[in-house]
Design a protein around this motif. Structure first.
Motif, short mmCIF file in Angstrom:
data_model
loop_
_atom_site.label_atom_id
_atom_site.label_comp_id
_atom_site.label_asym_id
_atom_site.label_seq_id
_atom_site.Cartn_x
_atom_site.Cartn_y
_atom_site.Cartn_z
N ASN A 246 -2.95 -0.94 7.91
CA ASN A 246 -4.27 -0.46 7.47
C ASN A 246 -5.39 -1.33 8.03
O ASN A 246 -6.43 -0.83 8.44
CB ASN A 246 -4.36 -0.45 5.93
N ALA A 252 -6.40 3.86 6.26
CA ALA A 252 -5.02 3.92 5.79
C ALA A 252 -4.14 4.63 6.83
O ALA A 252 -4.53 5.66 7.36
CB ALA A 252 -4.97 4.67 4.47
N ASN A 286 8.98 3.28 -2.36
CA ASN A 286 7.78 3.44 -3.17
C ASN A 286 7.66 4.75 -3.90
O ASN A 286 7.12 4.81 -5.00
CB ASN A 286 6.53 3.26 -2.30
N PHE A 287 8.13 5.83 -3.26
CA PHE A 287 7.83 7.15 -3.83
C PHE A 287 9.07 7.91 -4.29
O PHE A 287 8.95 8.90 -4.98
CB PHE A 287 7.04 7.98 -2.83
N ALA B 234 3.81 3.78 -7.80
CA ALA B 234 2.99 3.60 -6.59
C ALA B 234 2.15 4.84 -6.35
O ALA B 234 0.96 4.75 -5.98
CB ALA B 234 3.88 3.33 -5.38
N SER B 336 -5.69 3.44 0.56
CA SER B 336 -4.36 3.20 1.13
C SER B 336 -3.26 3.40 0.09
O SER B 336 -3.48 3.30 -1.11
CB SER B 336 -4.30 1.78 1.69
N ALA B 337 -2.07 3.71 0.62
CA ALA B 337 -0.89 3.87 -0.24
C ALA B 337 0.29 3.25 0.46
O ALA B 337 0.52 3.58 1.63
CB ALA B 337 -0.64 5.35 -0.49
N PRO B 338 1.09 2.40 -0.10
CA PRO B 338 0.95 1.94 -1.49
C PRO B 338 -0.13 0.85 -1.56
O PRO B 338 -0.45 0.28 -0.56
CB PRO B 338 2.32 1.37 -1.79
#
Lengths: 329, 338
Positions: A246, A252, A286-287, B234, B336-338
């Motif tokens: 980023n 992002a 994370n997801f 997240a 932004s992610a995460p």
């Protein structure tokens, strides 16, 4: 025609002013003046461009004072009987110090030689007359004589061009080449060459580094290269890598805008497949909260990936084969 | 509902998408979004120029979903009661009252299509607001329920004469506002002009299969999708940051050229808006055969679920469409992610 006559008259008047009659003023009583002159050690062998220093120290007792305007003027070319001597006052440094009933003047005169001759020839810096004044009797100016300095000018070469082989005087000794400096030059040269080669190797090696070249992934690699393969550590590692991306593109980075990254730094294009794998891993961690992946392998893979990102950040072309060699698919 | 059933419904959703794509060309994006909205049980507002195929697109969906279908045209003299009933003199010479478009199909009303919604008066918007939010209506001393209702509406932004701005409260009831733009592809544009099958819109939509599934099961399917598709911490943090960015874009260093971002937003996305966004993101994940929502699912629906809910400073309201587009893009870029 009148103009030409005017110019001639001007130079004539200037010439009269430049020449001063020594008998115009009376000599000062010697008891009022002390003089010390440090003459140059070299008195012969002067040629064009050489500079002669005369250190003159004069102590003048009261009531007399030096008329500073009577000191020689920079640029004035010495004459003798109206003839130019080929010596010019290049610089004058003047220092004055009062002590009780006297004043000491330290004067440094620098004369530059503008003459030479085909044979050695005597030359001299003519005597100067410095004027003194008694403030109580301003009309009675007296003078003080600085003696002349006799030197000898020499030709640049004896009788013009010299054939060395015809001038082998046994008293002079043979001319030898100074070998020490040449050896030092060779040593310095070799040292410089080796350093250059090492620097080049360093620049083109995969670990090259220059100031300000490292930005985000260097920190990530340094921070996590010894990380443990536990869940939290891997999560932080992935987050740090995301942060690095980023920061690199100042927005992002997602899997669908990788082109922005490649446009910013084309080196990342060479590890596109690794970046895709990274996003898969990140998604899983994370997801999707998948827990059935091999943490040890993932951690090792992330360390190599972060190293590759660091290399890309430094503009290097990365061989993704590294990862395959280590057994990762 | 089992996972297997959800997988079967997913196939049906993809079939629905495919069927509409067969008859409407060049609108793959909006068609996927409308499909998403149907399975998220949200109302859809289409926005675009005149004659771009908004009505045809919605009619094609209505045909394939099945259930009761009603349609009304927005006009300046349309009154709320026109939606509920109409009166006429019968053959017996006595006045009669019959159900209007809303009540005609009773509880089976599946799609209510409001054409040119911005031509209707605020009184009509107000009635619609209740029907959309509560899916109920009080009339003739009783309450009517429409559990399967989805409202499709369209409006064009070009014409301002004899139109009424849809209030933000009414806009917020729509799950999505989808812009319809004809793609500037020569082959496609030539086809739209010279291919005779596009000349008759009613005939065209007959090409889409009718009543693909049981419309009265859609609520249950939608509930199950929402239950079965997971979101991690997240992702929750990410969506929360997106929400905050709609309220205070300057906190996320969001910049739009020529716009004072500090003054741009009067009100960001509502809690209902963000919740609808997440519902759509879950459906998007389900349609892509995933069990968890990822940031890309949110990106797929972010503009369409959020842009129409933002309330801009009146200074910027006239340039709403372009500013909203740029703002949502910048939010996705910067958060932004995460």
């Amino acid at each position: 025609m009148h103009k030409f006559c005017g110019i001639l008259l001007f130079f004539y008047v200037m010439g009269l002013n430049a020449y001063e009659d020594p008998n115009k003023f009376k000599d000062v009583d010697p008891k009022f003046v002390e003089l010390a002159i440090i003459e140059p050690k070299q008195l012969v062998g002067y040629t064009v461009g050489d500079i002669i220093d005369r250190h003159i120290t004069i102590s003048i007792k009261k009531p007399y004072q030096l008329i500073e305007e009577s000191l020689p003027i920079v640029g004035y070319e010495k004459r003798y009987q109206g003839q130019l001597l080929g010596m010019t006052l290049k610089d004058i440094q003047f220092n004055k110090k009062s002590i009780k009933d006297s004043v000491t003047y330290k004067i440094l005169l620098k004369y530059q030689i503008f003459t030479n001759n085909v044979v050695a020839k005597p030359a001299f810096i003519t005597a100067d007359y410095y004027r003194l004044i008694n403030p109580a009797e301003p009309d009675k100016i007296v003078k003080f004589r600085i003696p002349e300095l006799t030197i000898a000018t020499s030709p640049i070469a004896i009788f013009g061009a010299v054939k060395v082989e015809d001038d082998m005087s046994p008293f002079r000794g043979p001319l030898t080449i100074e070998t020490i400096s040449s050896k030092m030059k060779v040593k310095y040269g070799i040292f410089g060459f080796v350093i250059s080669i090492l620097t080049l190797f360093y620049i083109y090696s995969r670990y090259s580094w220059f100031p300000k070249q490292s930005r985000f992934f260097s920190h990530v690699y340094r921070q996590y290269k010894k990380s443990n393969a536990n869940e939290k550590e891997i999560e932080n590692f992935v987050a740090a890598l995301h942060h690095g991306f980023n920061q690199t593109i100042n927005q992002a980075l997602f899997i669908n805008n990788k082109e922005v990254l490649f446009k910013k730094n084309n080196s990342f294009k060479y590890i596109e497949s690794e970046i895709n794998d990274f996003f898969k891993l990140s998604k899983a961690i994370n997801f999707e909260k998948k827990t059935n992946f091999n943490r040890v392998d993932s951690c090792a893979w992330l360390i190599i990936f972060s190293l590759h990102c660091r290399m890309c950040e430094r503009g290097l072309i990365v061989d993704s084969g590294d990862i395959k060699k280590l057994g990762f698919k | 509902m089992s996972d297997q059933n959800l997988a079967e419904w997913r196939k049906l959703a993809l079939t629905l998408e495919g069927e509409v794509n067969k008859v409407i060309v060049g609108q793959e994006g909006p068609i996927k979004l409308i499909t998403t909205s149907i399975f998220a049980r949200g109302h859809v507002l289409l926005e675009g120029d005149v004659g771009v195929g908004k009505t045809t697109l919605l009619k094609a969906f209505a045909r394939s979903i099945g259930g009761g279908y009603a349609r009304i045209e927005g006009t300046i003299d349309l009154m709320p009661n026109d939606l509920i009933y109409h009166t006429y003199l019968g053959e017996d010479g006595k006045p009669h009252v019959s159900n209007g478009p809303i009540l005609k199909s009773g509880e089976d009303l599946s799609i209510f299509f409001f054409n040119e919604i911005n031509r209707a008066r605020p009184q009509v918007h107000s009635l619609l607001l209740r029907i959309m939010a509560e899916k109920t209506l009080s009339a003739f001393n009783s309450e009517f329920k429409f559990p399967h209702l989805i409202v499709f509406a369209d409006r064009n932004q070009v014409e301002k004469e004899e139109t009424f701005e849809i209030p933000s409260a009414a806009r917020d009831r729509f799950m999505m506002e989808i812009p319809i733009v004809i793609p500037q592809i020569d082959k496609l544009m030539t086809s739209l002009v010279f291919d005779t099958k596009f000349h008759d819109a009613d005939k065209l939509i007959e090409g889409a299969k009718e009543k693909l599934f049981k419309f009265d099961k859609l609520n249950e399917v939608s509930e199950n999708i929402q239950k079965n598709i997971n979101t991690t911490d997240a992702l929750k943090t990410y969506s929360l940051n997106l929400w905050k960015a709609t309220k205070n874009p300057d906190l996320y260093n969001i910049k739009i050229s020529g716009i004072d971002v500090n003054r741009l937003i009067i009100s960001g996305a509502s809690p209902r808006g963000i919740s609808m966004m997440m519902k759509c993101a879950r459906v998007n994940a389900w349609m892509d055969n995933r069990t968890s929502v990822i940031p890309e699912d949110i990106h797929a629906v972010f503009h369409e679920t959020i842009a129409h809910r933002l309330v801009f400073n009146p200074v910027y309201e006239l340039r709403r469409t372009e500013i909203a587009k740029e703002l949502t893009q910048e939010i996705i870029k910067k958060v932004s992610a995460p």
